[in-house]
Motif scaffolding. Structure first.
Motif, short mmCIF file in Angstrom:
data_model
loop_
_atom_site.label_atom_id
_atom_site.label_comp_id
_atom_site.label_asym_id
_atom_site.label_seq_id
_atom_site.Cartn_x
_atom_site.Cartn_y
_atom_site.Cartn_z
N ILE A 160 1.57 13.10 -9.24
CA ILE A 160 0.48 11.89 -9.53
C ILE A 160 -0.65 12.26 -10.28
N ASN A 161 -1.04 11.57 -11.44
CA ASN A 161 -2.25 11.93 -12.00
C ASN A 161 -3.09 11.05 -12.28
N ARG A 162 -2.91 9.79 -11.59
CA ARG A 162 -3.94 8.84 -11.59
C ARG A 162 -3.72 7.68 -10.20
N LEU A 163 -4.93 7.50 -9.90
CA LEU A 163 -4.94 6.64 -8.73
C LEU A 163 -5.78 5.42 -9.05
N SER A 164 -5.14 4.34 -8.06
CA SER A 164 -5.94 2.92 -8.58
C SER A 164 -6.22 2.76 -6.79
N ILE A 165 -7.55 2.65 -6.64
CA ILE A 165 -8.09 2.47 -5.37
C ILE A 165 -8.30 1.07 -5.22
N GLY A 166 -7.87 0.41 -4.15
CA GLY A 166 -8.34 -0.98 -3.84
C GLY A 166 -9.56 -1.06 -3.00
N LEU A 167 -10.74 -1.45 -3.54
CA LEU A 167 -11.77 -1.58 -2.90
C LEU A 167 -12.09 -3.08 -2.52
N GLN A 168 -12.03 -3.85 -3.58
CA GLN A 168 -12.19 -5.28 -3.59
C GLN A 168 -13.53 -5.98 -3.43
N THR A 174 0.87 -1.12 -0.12
CA THR A 174 0.07 0.01 -0.03
C THR A 174 0.86 1.18 -0.26
N PRO A 175 1.07 1.78 -1.20
CA PRO A 175 1.99 2.99 -1.42
C PRO A 175 1.55 4.06 -0.45
N SER A 176 0.02 3.98 -0.08
CA SER A 176 -0.32 5.32 0.43
C SER A 176 0.00 5.29 2.16
N ILE A 183 11.42 12.72 -17.28
CA ILE A 183 9.84 12.42 -17.43
C ILE A 183 9.35 13.22 -18.44
N LYS A 184 8.76 12.61 -19.31
CA LYS A 184 8.04 13.32 -20.48
C LYS A 184 6.97 14.06 -20.09
N ASN A 185 6.57 14.96 -20.68
CA ASN A 185 5.49 15.88 -20.23
C ASN A 185 3.97 15.31 -20.27
N GLY A 186 3.32 15.14 -19.29
CA GLY A 186 2.02 14.69 -19.09
C GLY A 186 1.74 13.20 -19.27
N VAL A 187 2.71 12.54 -18.77
CA VAL A 187 2.63 11.03 -18.75
C VAL A 187 1.98 10.70 -17.66
N GLU A 188 1.36 9.46 -17.93
CA GLU A 188 0.76 8.79 -16.67
C GLU A 188 1.63 8.39 -15.31
N ILE A 189 1.26 9.11 -14.42
CA ILE A 189 1.83 8.62 -13.08
C ILE A 189 0.95 8.16 -12.24
N THR A 190 0.82 6.76 -11.90
CA THR A 190 -0.18 6.33 -10.97
C THR A 190 0.19 6.03 -9.62
N SER A 191 -0.69 6.05 -8.54
CA SER A 191 -0.14 5.40 -7.24
C SER A 191 -1.24 4.47 -6.93
N GLU A 192 -1.00 3.43 -6.54
CA GLU A 192 -2.01 2.72 -5.90
C GLU A 192 -2.44 3.32 -4.46
N VAL A 193 -3.76 3.25 -3.85
CA VAL A 193 -4.08 3.86 -2.86
C VAL A 193 -5.08 2.74 -2.23
N ASN A 194 -4.93 2.78 -0.74
CA ASN A 194 -5.94 1.97 -0.16
C ASN A 194 -6.78 2.79 0.83
N PRO A 195 -8.16 2.54 0.85
CA PRO A 195 -9.03 3.21 1.78
C PRO A 195 -8.49 3.33 3.14
N LYS A 196 -8.56 4.51 4.02
CA LYS A 196 -8.20 4.64 5.25
C LYS A 196 -6.56 4.91 5.36
N THR A 197 -6.22 4.89 4.30
CA THR A 197 -4.75 5.19 4.46
C THR A 197 -4.18 6.66 3.73
N ALA A 198 -5.37 7.11 3.23
CA ALA A 198 -5.00 8.30 2.47
C ALA A 198 -6.20 9.36 2.88
N ASP A 199 -5.89 10.53 3.45
CA ASP A 199 -6.80 11.65 3.64
C ASP A 199 -6.89 12.59 2.71
#
Lengths: 403, 606
Positions: free
Chosen positions: A124-132, A74-76, A96-112
């Motif tokens: 960071i311009n994209r998030l991947s949230i683990g709901l499951q 959980t990077p967050s 880093i090329k301009n405007g490229v996708e920069i994703t971070s994984e995030v899990n609920p309760k670890t990122a306010d």
């Protein structure tokens, strides 16, 4: 458009994966390289990560970074400050090329809200949230630390922070899961309208609590045999869904998501048009990627290797690459096929010819025909891709392409 | 070495029921006579196959020569021939006995006489050997040497009151055994100057020396340069080397003369030229007549052996040829199966023999084998008056052409303590046994006599016997003859195609039960395919049982961890490797072990 270096040479492209091997609590199904750790360890890890990034940057000065992915774990669980340090050093040391996708994984309760804002500001311009799952009972069995409300709070906070590209992870075939509860999860996710949805089916992996609880049941089921005991009996844990239920969940995913404008572009991935995950495509299309952090896998110019999987070794500053493997043509062809076939659009016959200098027919003609006859592959406009049925049994199909 | 005095030679073997301590006594004799120091001793010196040491049994007869300085001050040469104890290997025993003049009978001081004690003693007496008993394991708390002595005298009728009481394990009483070997076993006779007459009792293929003949010189003398002739095969060669057997090695010597046991090499390349049981003579001065050979042993159990990798067929053929040299009781002939390709139909003395051969092929010749269900030889009488001996169920003629069939019946003797008589009788009943009678050996033990169909005992009878008597029952059998029986061929259809390698012959009354179990077993063995696979058992075209392997619904690797492609490839490779170990029958891939699963149909049954 490729960037031209000062000396006039074309810059090569590179994606970067950064592994954060920490989490609040290990989930019961998780066999990834991740564990809870104290603040001090996390700090030291980030210190080392920065050191590795700096070291590696010299080697990759001639590359242009076209995507970044922070995964875990959980990077967050890292502080906003630590995450900021990572991003800063990325921008300072890599092109880093301009405007490229920069994703971070995030899990609920670890990122306010604060942390998410900081992420956005750090680039960071994209998030991947683990709901499951949206079902509290299912989440509990999985060993997750959050409920659906926690998730939607995180999701809304992300939107508020400015994120316009969000992925949500959901899982099917969970213990105790019903078709109706899975449908409910999907509907709740759709109501939030994320740009991307990853829908995985649970795999019971060795070395996880789930394997101890469900290993036998899973093996029986995979052999198509009935479970020896009725639901709820003998085993204190809830049972895995039946094969039929699992099938329904699986089929429902595609139908439901298609109706809501998400197209399936990879076996487990769905996106609104234009929101396919660039970084993921790098893996399937065999582009260069550099893995940083423990256990991270790399693929650079036809060579595969990975970092040490031992945290202590890494914390001692030993970044030696392990299992270096220079791929020969045969390996490359195999990968081209079994990775490319994960994409719904499949592989391009022309691309094969271009990369390897031989027609695909000459190498895989027999395998392709065999799979076509079994209704698992189809040819369409110069491409070869899995059929609906082929997607279901993709491992079976892909193993045919090993030479 | 000077001429050996015949009166100072003793050729003997040790016979015993399995586990009564035969090999341990052999070890002690070798140790005490100073051939090896105890430091060099490895348990079971004579059992030099890995397999023998692992299983703690003797499979091949082994020979060793030692020198003993007796209490009378003279030096004696002992040729000790260790023999197998299991009923399957009686043939080996019989071969070794022909090379001996006497036998030591080892009896366990606690267990007393067992079925194979009797069988082996009778074999020895048949060969006119002088037998003296030794009571072993006197160190056991349950040892009753007095009782066992009486039992030997009563049941076998040989004198036992002065039998050495020993513990081979602890080395107690071995001296006495050595002295009795001299006093109770006769020296060999035979004239060293007569024309050569030597009995081949074993042979071995060595890649350096060619065929090595193990023989007992009955008359005459053989030395390097002698031109020898095999009387049965007619092959003739010049002797390259003669010698005797050290512990695990060949020791060359100048000559072998009447009464001696040793080996001959004569650059014989063709293994078929040296038939065990044949007589070796001097080509220039032949003896008048060959020695009486061995009665040819008939294989009792047959099965198909196929190389897992079809390309290894020639390797299997070579391996069988070499093994047969070392184990003349092994028969084989080529056959073809639709499911398994090219292989051999092999004949064995029993199921243990089959297992041993299979393991030896796999270990010593590094072959991966597929074995089909073992069966016996059935006599099929056809309506046109013809009779065929059926070893492969696939060759059974059309039922309309069959008048009747006969199956082999064995006379079995089962020794059991009285408390288990009931359960053993029940077992024999289940196996279609015909009760013949019962004799009480003494108060607590009985010898049960049954006629049993051989095909009922080749699978797991021995195991069942042991489990129903808590290991106490012992068992011996010999072929009695053939009897008419209501037999049918049970066919297995996988995805509606008959799989020839899975067919077998069964009594009509058991067909349903066996068919049902086969289908259940195969259902577990055959992996899911993309389509549904019916598994059916049929008798004469009529389906009597059915199971279904459901179609594979899903086979997807969901997640790929941070681009770890290597891991994914490994998974796919494992899957592909699994496919390789399958046999393709029609559209269905059948794992090789499925063909053997029929061997273990009675798993879990009491």
């Amino acid at each position: 458009m490729r960037k031209i270096k000062e000396d006039g040479a074309v810059m090569k492209e590179l994606s970067i994966y950064i592994h954060i091997p920490f989490c609040v609590k290990k989930c019961n199904y998780c066999d990834f390289l991740s564990a809870p750790a104290d603040e001090n360890t996390k700090k030291r890890y980030v210190d080392m990560l920065l050191m590795e990034m700096e070291e590696a940057s010299k080697e990759y000065s001639g590359y242009e970074v076209v995507s970044v992915f922070l995964g875990g774990g959980t990077p967050s669980v890292l502080t906003a400050e630590d995450t900021g340090r990572i991003l800063t050093s990325l921008y300072e040391e890599y092109n880093i090329k301009n405007g490229v996708e920069i994703t971070s994984e995030v899990n609920p309760k670890t990122a306010d809200n604060e942390k998410l804002k900081a992420y956005y500001q750090a680039g960071i311009n994209r998030l991947s949230i683990g709901l499951q799952s949206a079902d509290a009972g299912e989440l509990k069995i999985l060993g997750r630390i959050h409920d659906f409300e926690d998730f939607s709070a995180t999701f809304n906070a992300a939107r508020e922070a400015g994120f316009s590209n969000i992925n949500v992870d959901v899982m099917s075939a969970l213990p105790g899961q019903r078709v109706s509860s899975y449908q409910d999860t999907l509907k709740k996710v759709l109501a939030l309208s994320p740009e991307h949805i990853s829908a995985y089916s649970l795999m019971i992996e060795e070395g996880t609590p789930f394997f101890d609880w469900y290993g036998d049941e899973d093996a029986l089921r995979r052999d198509g045999r009935e479970m020896k005991y009725a639901r709820g009996e003998k085993n204190v844990h809830l049972h895995l869904p039946s094969e039929e239920e699992e099938r329904k969940m699986y089929e429902m995913t595609e139908q439901l998501l298609a109706r809501r404008g998400y197209h399936r572009y990879e076996i487990s991935n769905y996106a609104k048009p234009g929101y396919e995950c660039f970084h993921n495509m790098v893996y399937w299309t065999r582009k260069n990627y550099l893995g940083l952090g423990i256990g991270a896998a790399s693929f650079i110019n036809g060579e595969r290797f990975h970092n040490t999987e031992d945290l202590q070794t890494y914390l001692c500053g030993k970044f030696e690459k392990e299992d270096r493997m220079v791929l020969v043509q045969q390996d490359c062809m195999e990968e081209f096929m079994f990775l490319g076939l994960r994409l719904i659009k499949g592989v391009s016959e022309r691309e094969f010819q271009l990369q390897f200098g031989v027609p695909i027919e000459a190498i895989y003609g027999e395998a392709i025909t065999k799979m076509e006859k079994q209704g698992l592959l189809k040819r369409k406009e110069g491409r070869i891709c899995l059929t609906h049925r082929g997607i279901d049994v993709s491992n079976y199909v892909m193993s045919e392409f090993l030479l | 070495m000077s001429k050996t005095d015949q009166s100072k030679i003793r050729n003997f073997c040790i016979v015993a029921h399995i586990d009564h301590g035969k090999s341990t006594l052999a070890d002690r004799i070798i140790e005490k006579t100073g051939l090896l120091t105890s430091r060099e001793m490895q348990a079971q010196v004579l059992d030099n196959m890995d397999l023998e040491r692992e299983r703690g049994i003797t499979i091949k007869a082994q020979t060793v020569r030692t020198v003993y300085k007796a209490k009378d001050g003279e030096e004696y040469i002992f040729n000790l021939i260790d023999t197998p104890g299991h009923v399957d290997f009686n043939y080996e025993v019989s071969r070794s006995l022909a090379a001996c003049d006497g036998a030591i009978l080892v009896v366990d001081a606690a267990q007393g006489i067992e079925a194979q004690t009797l069988a082996n003693v009778y074999l020895a007496l048949d060969h006119n050997l002088d037998v003296f008993p030794v009571i072993n394991k006197i160190d056991l708390p349950s040892a009753e040497p007095e009782r066992v002595m009486e039992e030997i005298e009563d049941v076998i009728g040989i004198e036992a009151h002065d039998a050495p009481l020993i513990s081979a394990k602890n080395g107690v009483g071995i001296e006495e055994v050595l002295e009795q070997i001299i006093s109770k076993i006769p020296a060999p006779s035979g004239d060293p100057d007569s024309p050569l007459q030597a009995l081949i009792f074993d042979s071995l293929y060595d890649s350096y020396k060619g065929v090595i003949i193990f023989c007992r010189i009955v008359e005459g003398t053989v030395r390097k340069g002698t031109k020898i002739k095999m009387m049965a095969t007619g092959a003739s060669e010049e002797v390259v080397e003669v010698g005797y057997f050290g512990a695990g090695q060949f020791i060359p010597c100048e000559e072998l003369s009447a009464g001696m046991v040793g080996y001959i090499t004569a650059s014989i390349k063709n293994v078929k030229d040296t038939a065990v049981g044949d007589t070796v003579t001097d080509a220039a001065r032949p003896c008048e007549a060959p020695l009486p050979g061995y009665k040819k042993v008939n294989s009792m159990v047959y099965c198909g052996l196929y190389p897992a990798d079809g390309a290894k067929y020639p390797d299997l053929r070579d391996a069988l040829e070499k093994l047969q040299l070392n184990d003349a009781s092994l028969n084989y002939e080529p056959e073809t199966s639709i499911a398994l390709g090219f292989g051999f139909r092999c004949g064995f003395l029993g199921l243990l023999h089959l297992e041993i051969i299979q393991e030896r092929l796999e270990r010593e010749y590094n072959l991966d084998l597929v074995t089909t269900a073992p069966g016996v030889i059935y006599k099929v009488y056809k309506t046109n008056g013809e009779m065929i001996e059926l070893t492969n169920p696939s060759n059974l003629p059309d039922p309309s052409e069959i008048d009747y069939m006969e199956e082999p019946i064995v006379s079995a003797e089962i020794m059991v303590t009285t408390e288990f008589i009931g359960s053993i009788m029940e077992l024999c009943q289940e196996r279609r046994g015909k009760y013949l009678g019962m004799e009480y050996i003494e108060g607590t033990r009985a010898l049960l006599k049954y006629d049993l169909p051989l095909n009922e005992i080749i699978y797991d009878f021995f195991d069942a016997l042991k489990s129903r008597s808590r290991g106490y029952a012992s068992f011996d059998y010999e072929l009695k003859g053939y009897e008419q029986a209501n037999l049918v061929k049970l066919d297995i259809l996988i995805n509606r195609e008959e799989v020839d390698a899975l067919s077998f012959i069964v009594h009509a009354d058991n067909a349903y039960e066996r068919g049902r179990k086969m289908c259940e077993k195969l259902k577990d063995e055959i992996p899911r395919h993309l389509f549904e696979i019916p598994i059916q058992a049929a008798v004469g075209g009529k389906i009597i049982a059915r199971e279904t392997v459901k179609a594979m619904r899903k086979d997807v690797l969901a997640k790929c961890y941070g681009g770890d492609i290597t891991r994914k490839k490994k998974l796919l490779e494992k899957q592909k490797e699994g496919k390789k170990r399958m046999r393709q029958v029609g559209n269905v891939e059948i794992p090789q072990k499925a063909f053997m699963s029929v061997l273990k149909l009675d798993d879990g049954k009491a």
